[in-house]
Scaffold this motif. Structure first.
Motif: not given
Lengths: 258, 181
Positions: B89-99, B120-129, B171-179
């Motif tokens: 996905r990254k190779r073929t659609k580098p500019l596409e937003q996460a679904p 889920q959106s926050t999960l998608m911001e993490l690295s794949d690992d 950290r990300k959930l806190q930034e998004h105001g979820v946590l």
């Protein structure tokens, strides 16, 4: 001791993977550090958030689709090509014309559905023609099911026409709709596509399971046949599932004495 | 599923027993689909990953090592398939937003649905690992040992990666105001 060390210990503790030494260190930390206690509360909130996410239902078609692809070597139980046309369409000339049209239709179906078909060989089962329209005068509706939800309308009818059984599926949707039809309880199987209007993203005919996926205005008629032609008349139950985007919307049943 | 039943089912699958293959898919499709969805963030891609996973399972069932559990082996295939698709996905659609992350979610209240989407959106911001260890820990209920086997990592690395992933997620959930803590 920094916040990271506290979180590391708390992280392992939350997973039940903390050793005795680390446990003692964590207990001491929680007693002495307000930050550690705050980190513990944050981690518990995170755990609760993640564990509280709903479990998702796989799409209704997934099982049938996987099995279709997993068994490409299963010999399909199919009748002689076009043999059933004789019963439906009088006149050899017209039958040949329809058979030719069928070839084009099969190719069109294969192109339209592309890789979603279980296997290229499966198109041999998708023998179809401009068979009797469901609305023809000789058609009896045996049972029907109407599915209605926000943005989705679908009608599925079990019909008998000229002695043959047909499943007629119509849909009008604003988003992709998956329809899964299980005919095992009816002793029936999909024999061929008799009529298709518009394009479906997925048409999978495997044994006694039919899976469809499409959006917009669509119509499809499938010729059915008894798995055991010698079986006596019995109450047939065809199970239906309507889902969209992995979300089961409704289940239904068609019932009839065949 | 207990180990004996699992082994009997694997043996039947190895002999080409279609019923056993159907049972295997029926037993594991839901957890595999859920893990795939959390990895991919899209219902369609999750279904693709699940399908490819089971096809690989059947293709390689003769090489299944009985010292492993079937679910662990299947998850390993699922996670690797998801990671491969993410790379593609990254190779073929580098500019596409996460679904869109609300896809495929069951009917919920609006508030719950929004919260699920945020997580889920926050999960998608993490690295794949990082996402892999979070998914296996929280959505597949795997132990450190299981995760280590699935990802072919030492348990110590699993522990540290899970710690880092949680810290990032927090950290990300806190930034998004979820946590809000």
């Amino acid at each position: 001791m920094n916040d990271d060390r506290a979180l590391e210990l708390l992280s392992a503790a939350a997973d039940g993977e903390l050793g005795a030494d680390d446990r003692a260190e964590l207990d001491q930390l929680l007693l002495s550090s307000t930050e550690a206690r705050e980190s513990k509360a944050e981690l518990e909130a995170l755990d609760s958030l993640l564990k509280g996410l709903p479990e998702l239902e796989p799409p209704a078609y997934l099982h049938a689709q996987i099995m279709a692809r997993a068994n490409p070597t299963t010999p399909p139980q199919r009748p002689a090509k076009f043999a059933w046309l004789g019963a439906l369409v009088p006149g050899a000339g017209l039958r040949y014309a329809l058979a030719a049209a069928t070839g084009a239709l099969v190719a069109a179906i294969f192109i339209t559905t592309g890789s979603m078909l279980s296997d290229p060989d499966d198109v041999t089962d998708l023998v179809g023609t401009m068979a009797p329209n469901a609305a023809s005068a000789n058609t009896d509706v045996i049972d029907s099911f109407a599915f209605r939800d926000a943005g989705f309308e679908s009608d599925v009818q079990l019909e008998r026409s000229n002695g043959s059984l047909f499943l007629n599926v119509q849909m009008s949707t604003a988003a992709p709709l998956d329809i899964s039809v299980d005919m095992a309880g009816a002793g029936l199987k999909a024999d061929a596509i008799a009529q298709i209007e518009s394009d479906f993203d997925l048409i999978s005919l495997v044994d006694q399971a039919l899976s469809l996926r499409a959006v917009g205005e669509q119509r499809l008629t499938i010729l059915l046949r008894r798995v055991d032609d010698t079986a006596s008349a019995e109450e047939a139950k065809i199970s239906l599932e309507f889902s969209s985007d992995g979300r089961l919307l409704q289940r239904g049943t068609l019932t009839a004495t065949l | 599923m207990d180990k004996d039943r699992e082994m009997a089912m694997v043996a039947d699958c190895q002999n080409g027993n279609k019923k056993a293959m159907e049972t295997l898919v029926r037993e594991l499709q839901k957890p595999v689909y859920n893990a795939a969805y959390r990895m991919m963030g899209s219902a369609d891609e999750a279904a693709d990953v699940a399908q490819t996973t089971f096809l690989k399972v059947f293709e390689n069932i003769d090489r299944f090592d009985p010292k492993y559990r079937l679910f662990s082996w299947t998850y390993r295939i699922a996670v690797n398939t998801a990671l491969d698709q993410l790379k593609q996905r990254k190779r073929t659609k580098p500019l596409e937003q996460a679904p869109e992350s609300t896809m495929g979610l069951p009917q919920e209240t609006t508030a719950t649905s929004q919260l699920s989407a945020e997580v889920q959106s926050t999960l998608m911001e993490l690295s794949d690992d990082q996402r892999s260890v979070i998914v296996l820990r929280y959505f597949s209920d795997c132990s450190y040992q299981d995760i280590g086997r699935i990802l072919e990592l030492p348990e110590k690395t699993v522990k540290s990666r899970l710690f880092t992933a949680r810290r990032q997620m927090k950290r990300k959930l806190q930034e998004h105001g979820v946590l809000s803590l």
